[in-house]
Design a protein around this motif. Structure first.
Motif, PDB file in Angstrom:
ATOM      1  N   GLY A  33       0.837  -1.180   0.000  1.00 30.60           N
ATOM      2  CA  GLY A  33       0.000   0.000   0.000  1.00 30.60           C
ATOM      3  C   GLY A  33       0.883   1.244   0.000  1.00 30.60           C
ATOM      4  N   MET A  34       0.309   2.351  -0.399  1.00 33.13           N
ATOM      5  CA  MET A  34       1.055   3.612  -0.350  1.00 33.13           C
ATOM      6  C   MET A  34       0.079   4.738  -0.073  1.00 33.13           C
ATOM      7  SD  MET A  34       3.497   5.455  -3.113  1.00 33.13           S
ATOM      8  CE  MET A  34       3.591   7.228  -3.108  1.00 33.13           C
ATOM      9  N   ILE A  35       0.446   5.552   0.878  1.00 29.71           N
ATOM     10  CA  ILE A  35      -0.343   6.742   1.193  1.00 29.71           C
ATOM     11  C   ILE A  35       0.581   7.941   1.048  1.00 29.71           C
ATOM     12  CG2 ILE A  35      -1.622   7.978   2.971  1.00 29.71           C
ATOM     13  CD1 ILE A  35      -2.473   5.239   4.052  1.00 29.71           C
ATOM     14  N   ASP A  36       0.181   8.857   0.187  1.00 26.29           N
ATOM     15  CA  ASP A  36       0.956  10.059  -0.110  1.00 26.29           C
ATOM     16  C   ASP A  36       0.317  11.217   0.642  1.00 26.29           C
ATOM     17  OD1 ASP A  36       2.062  12.358  -1.235  1.00 26.29           O
ATOM     18  OD2 ASP A  36       2.036  11.563  -3.270  1.00 26.29           O
ATOM     19  N   ILE A  37       1.052  11.756   1.612  1.00 30.18           N
ATOM     20  CA  ILE A  37       0.547  12.879   2.396  1.00 30.18           C
ATOM     21  C   ILE A  37       1.402  14.108   2.095  1.00 30.18           C
ATOM     22  CG2 ILE A  37       0.200  13.795   4.724  1.00 30.18           C
ATOM     23  CD1 ILE A  37      -0.256  10.957   5.669  1.00 30.18           C
ATOM     24  N   ARG A  38       0.744  15.180   1.733  1.00 24.23           N
ATOM     25  CA  ARG A  38       1.433  16.449   1.514  1.00 24.23           C
ATOM     26  C   ARG A  38       1.278  17.273   2.793  1.00 24.23           C
ATOM     27  NH1 ARG A  38       3.064  16.351  -4.113  1.00 24.23           N
ATOM     28  NH2 ARG A  38       2.494  14.213  -4.585  1.00 24.23           N
ATOM     29  N   LEU A  39       2.320  17.302   3.607  1.00 23.42           N
ATOM     30  CA  LEU A  39       2.260  18.015   4.879  1.00 23.42           C
ATOM     31  C   LEU A  39       1.983  19.496   4.682  1.00 23.42           C
ATOM     32  CD1 LEU A  39       5.111  16.360   6.961  1.00 23.42           C
ATOM     33  CD2 LEU A  39       2.661  15.923   7.055  1.00 23.42           C
ATOM     34  N   LEU A  40       2.323  20.024   3.510  1.00 28.02           N
ATOM     35  CA  LEU A  40       2.080  21.430   3.202  1.00 28.02           C
ATOM     36  C   LEU A  40       0.595  21.769   3.332  1.00 28.02           C
ATOM     37  CD1 LEU A  40       3.057  24.165   2.083  1.00 28.02           C
ATOM     38  CD2 LEU A  40       2.775  23.222  -0.199  1.00 28.02           C
ATOM     39  N   LEU A  41      -0.264  20.783   3.109  1.00 28.85           N
ATOM     40  CA  LEU A  41      -1.708  21.006   3.125  1.00 28.85           C
ATOM     41  C   LEU A  41      -2.337  20.796   4.498  1.00 28.85           C
ATOM     42  CD1 LEU A  41      -2.526  19.156  -0.211  1.00 28.85           C
ATOM     43  CD2 LEU A  41      -2.105  21.599   0.134  1.00 28.85           C
ATOM     44  N   LEU A  42      -1.521  20.438   5.492  1.00 29.17           N
ATOM     45  CA  LEU A  42      -2.046  20.108   6.815  1.00 29.17           C
ATOM     46  C   LEU A  42      -1.699  21.167   7.857  1.00 29.17           C
ATOM     47  CD1 LEU A  42      -1.124  16.313   7.033  1.00 29.17           C
ATOM     48  CD2 LEU A  42      -3.254  17.333   6.236  1.00 29.17           C
ATOM     49  N   ASN A  43      -2.469  21.172   8.911  1.00 31.73           N
ATOM     50  CA  ASN A  43      -2.151  21.920  10.120  1.00 31.73           C
ATOM     51  C   ASN A  43      -1.528  20.936  11.103  1.00 31.73           C
ATOM     52  OD1 ASN A  43      -3.255  24.541   9.470  1.00 31.73           O
ATOM     53  ND2 ASN A  43      -5.265  23.557   9.566  1.00 31.73           N
ATOM     54  N   PRO A  44      -0.773  21.410  12.077  1.00 36.42           N
ATOM     55  CA  PRO A  44      -0.127  20.483  13.017  1.00 36.42           C
ATOM     56  C   PRO A  44      -1.089  19.510  13.686  1.00 36.42           C
ATOM     57  CG  PRO A  44       0.738  22.685  13.328  1.00 36.42           C
ATOM     58  CD  PRO A  44      -0.396  22.796  12.342  1.00 36.42           C
ATOM     59  N   VAL A  45      -2.285  19.961  14.026  1.00 35.58           N
ATOM     60  CA  VAL A  45      -3.236  19.094  14.727  1.00 35.58           C
ATOM     61  C   VAL A  45      -3.799  17.998  13.816  1.00 35.58           C
ATOM     62  CG1 VAL A  45      -5.316  20.473  14.308  1.00 35.58           C
ATOM     63  CG2 VAL A  45      -5.123  19.139  16.409  1.00 35.58           C
ATOM     64  N   ASP A  46      -3.740  18.192  12.486  1.00 34.55           N
ATOM     65  CA  ASP A  46      -4.298  17.201  11.566  1.00 34.55           C
ATOM     66  C   ASP A  46      -3.634  15.839  11.710  1.00 34.55           C
ATOM     67  OD1 ASP A  46      -6.038  19.095  10.550  1.00 34.55           O
ATOM     68  OD2 ASP A  46      -4.732  19.615   8.872  1.00 34.55           O
ATOM     69  N   LEU A  47      -2.343  15.792  12.006  1.00 35.38           N
ATOM     70  CA  LEU A  47      -1.660  14.511  12.177  1.00 35.38           C
ATOM     71  C   LEU A  47      -2.088  13.811  13.468  1.00 35.38           C
ATOM     72  CD1 LEU A  47       1.978  15.229  10.986  1.00 35.38           C
ATOM     73  CD2 LEU A  47       0.297  13.732   9.915  1.00 35.38           C
ATOM     74  N   ARG A  48      -2.353  14.571  14.474  1.00 33.97           N
ATOM     75  CA  ARG A  48      -2.720  13.995  15.776  1.00 33.97           C
ATOM     76  C   ARG A  48      -4.117  13.395  15.751  1.00 33.97           C
ATOM     77  NH1 ARG A  48      -1.264  14.751  21.780  1.00 33.97           N
ATOM     78  NH2 ARG A  48      -2.960  13.485  22.571  1.00 33.97           N
ATOM     79  N   GLY A  49      -5.054  14.027  15.066  1.00 32.34           N
ATOM     80  CA  GLY A  49      -6.428  13.543  15.029  1.00 32.34           C
ATOM     81  C   GLY A  49      -7.383  14.506  15.708  1.00 32.34           C
TER      82      GLY A  49
END
Length: 177
Positions: A33-49
């Motif tokens: 599987g592969m998941i491509d995440i562009r961190l540029l499009l996220l806020n810090p809290v988005d990774l945490r949930g």
């Protein structure tokens, strides 16, 4: 190095040199599987949930982000690809610290068969980049991706790239990327 899984790999190189394509090809060839995440499009809290109240225990539980790999949805093995990581603001890069070293983020834990690979452009490429904080950079194994006309030509022949394109780039190798 992380004792619970492979170290995070960081691929550096100029725009268009094939960093993303290489990662995608590795995942396809291995049937991962592969998941491509562009961190540029996220806020810090988005990774945490998202925090959700647990009223019974009077605490908040964190629901992990749905885009992070889960075995039941994404498979036993795979690549979590953090593309253009150094284009993200430093606060978002900092949010990736725990994910790149400890293979977890908040209450989320990366499945054992998954690897983290990141990629970004060098500051010398004059792209949109933020300096990668040392604590994040120190958590990775770094590789420089350099375009090579000889390597590309071999790939192009096996992937049936039009002969005129191969001829042109053989003549003008500086246009490869």
């Amino acid at each position: 190095a992380n004792p619970e899984g492979p170290p995070t790999v960081m691929l550096w190189g100029p725009p268009g040199c094939g960093k993303s394509a290489i990662v995608k090809q590795v995942a396809q060839e291995r049937k991962w599987g592969m998941i491509d995440i562009r961190l540029l499009l996220l806020n810090p809290v988005d990774l945490r949930g998202i925090p959700v109240p647990d009223r019974e225990n009077n605490v908040a539980q964190w629901f992990p982000a749905g885009f992070l790999p889960r075995v039941e949805k994404h498979g036993e093995e795979g690549i979590l690809f953090l593309d253009e990581i150094n284009a993200a603001p430093p606060s978002v890069q900092a949010a990736a610290y725990q994910l790149t070293l400890d293979r977890k983020c908040g209450e989320y834990e990366l499945p054992p068969g998954w690897r983290v690979i990141a990629a970004g452009n060098r500051t010398s490429d004059r792209g949109v980049v933020s300096k990668m904080p040392s604590p994040l950079a120190n958590r990775m194994v770094h590789f420089e991706v350099e375009p090579s006309i000889e390597d590309w030509r071999g790939w192009a022949y096996t992937h049936h790239v039009h002969p005129q394109v191969i001829s042109f780039l053989s003549y003008k190798a500086d246009k490869l990327w």
